[in-house]
Every structure is written in C-alpha cells, then in structure tokens.
Design a protein around this motif. Structure first.
Motif, short mmCIF file in Angstrom:
data_model
loop_
_atom_site.label_atom_id
_atom_site.label_comp_id
_atom_site.label_asym_id
_atom_site.label_seq_id
_atom_site.Cartn_x
_atom_site.Cartn_y
_atom_site.Cartn_z
N ARG A 1 9.47 134.28 71.83
CA ARG A 1 10.59 135.07 72.35
C ARG A 1 10.66 136.39 71.59
NH1 ARG A 1 12.39 133.84 77.02
NH2 ARG A 1 12.28 131.63 77.37
N SER A 2 10.92 137.45 72.28
CA SER A 2 11.05 138.76 71.66
C SER A 2 12.29 138.79 70.77
CB SER A 2 11.16 139.85 72.74
OG SER A 2 11.52 141.08 72.17
N ARG B 1 13.71 141.57 70.02
CA ARG B 1 14.50 142.66 70.59
C ARG B 1 15.25 142.23 71.85
NH1 ARG B 1 9.52 144.68 69.60
NH2 ARG B 1 9.03 144.72 71.80
N ASP B 2 14.64 141.31 72.63
CA ASP B 2 15.25 140.87 73.89
C ASP B 2 14.87 139.41 74.10
OD1 ASP B 2 16.06 140.35 76.48
OD2 ASP B 2 14.97 142.03 77.37
N GLU B 3 15.80 138.51 73.90
CA GLU B 3 15.51 137.07 73.99
C GLU B 3 15.06 136.62 75.37
OE1 GLU B 3 18.38 134.39 72.43
OE2 GLU B 3 18.46 135.39 70.49
N ARG B 4 15.31 137.44 76.38
CA ARG B 4 14.86 137.08 77.73
C ARG B 4 13.37 137.31 77.91
NH1 ARG B 4 18.54 141.17 80.74
NH2 ARG B 4 17.77 142.27 78.94
N SER B 5 12.78 138.10 77.03
CA SER B 5 11.37 138.47 77.13
C SER B 5 10.52 137.61 76.20
CB SER B 5 11.22 139.95 76.75
OG SER B 5 9.87 140.34 76.80
#
Length: 159
Positions: free
Chosen positions: A90-91, A93-97
């Motif tokens: 998981r990123s 910076r952005d947990e969705r990515s």
C-alpha cells in the motif's frame, strides 16, 4: 489498396486483423519457448520489462503502460509476487493505491533476460532497421485505431 470489382474484402487473407492476430500468436509460441528458461509467461515478462525500465510504480500506472486493467493485472502480479520477483505494498502517500516494485531476485533476473530480445530478433529474420520501421508503423496503427474507437464511442454516447 483500392477496391476493384475482383477484390473480395471478406476473404480471410484480406483481413489485416487476422494477419496481426496470426503474427501475435506466432510471437507467443516463440516467447513461450524462450521465456521458459526464466520461468515467466509473456504477460509476466511484459510486467517485468516495465518495472525494469521505470522502477516502482502504482498498479494503475503499470496498467497504463501495459494497456491492461487491474482485473487482468492483479493475478499476474500475485503470481510474480509468489515467485519472489515483485512486492506489492500500500502506498504511504495514498492508502487506496498499491505500489509494485522489484525484489532483489526480480532485479537480478534482468541480467538473465538480456538475451530475450536478441533471440526474438533472430527468430523474426528481420534486421534492426526493419524491426524499428515495423514497430513505428504498428504504433501509428494503434494510435489511429485508438482514435477511431474513441470517436465511435463518442458517437454512440451522443446518440
């Protein structure tokens, strides 16, 4: 080619899509044999090529490079991860990515893969200039077909 009364446009040997599909299947057969030594399928090899070239990428960006949706890409990445060649995280910076990167083993495989393009070139019987011109023409064809598909989709949506 300008149509003539004797040209039958519905003959199989007149279909560029069939010629491209037949060439793609023939490439697949050669790649299958060559990539066996690496333990990769052709789609997995394409993923590795993008990661060797660009380094760590979000799944979405990787899919854009490969022209694949996440539904097709996810199983490929899972198999590469199981083989110890890539890692998915998981990123921060952005947990969705989800970010995809190479493991040490994936990086090391690049050295073993260097011969693949040379072997493919040899299998084609073409020289480097012929391959370059063919690739450029295919890129132009792809662009034209993408534009035509977008235009057709726009017309359907407006109707």
């Amino acid at each position: 080619m300008t149509p003539t009364p004797t040209t039958d446009w519905l003959r199989l040997d007149q279909q560029i899509c069939f010629s491209l599909n037949a060439a793609s299947r023939a490439f697949g057969g050669v790649y299958r044999v060559i990539l066996k030594d690496l333990g990769l399928t052709y789609p997995q090899y394409l993923v590795m090529l993008v990661l060797w070239e660009h380094g760590e990428l979000p799944v979405k960006k990787l899919g854009e490079h490969l022209r694949l949706d996440s539904g097709t890409l996810s199983p490929l990445l899972k198999r590469l991860e199981t083989a110890g060649l890539v890692r998915r995280e998981r990123s921060v910076r952005d947990e969705r990515s989800v970010e995809v990167g190479l493991t040490d083993e994936g990086v090391a495989m690049r050295e073993r893969a260097v011969e693949v393009p040379r072997r493919i070139l040899g299998a084609t019987g073409f020289d480097l200039d012929e391959i370059r011109v063919l690739r450029e023409r295919l890129d132009l064809l792809t662009g034209a077909l993408d534009a035509a598909a977008e235009q057709a989709q726009g017309a359907v949506e407006r109707a």
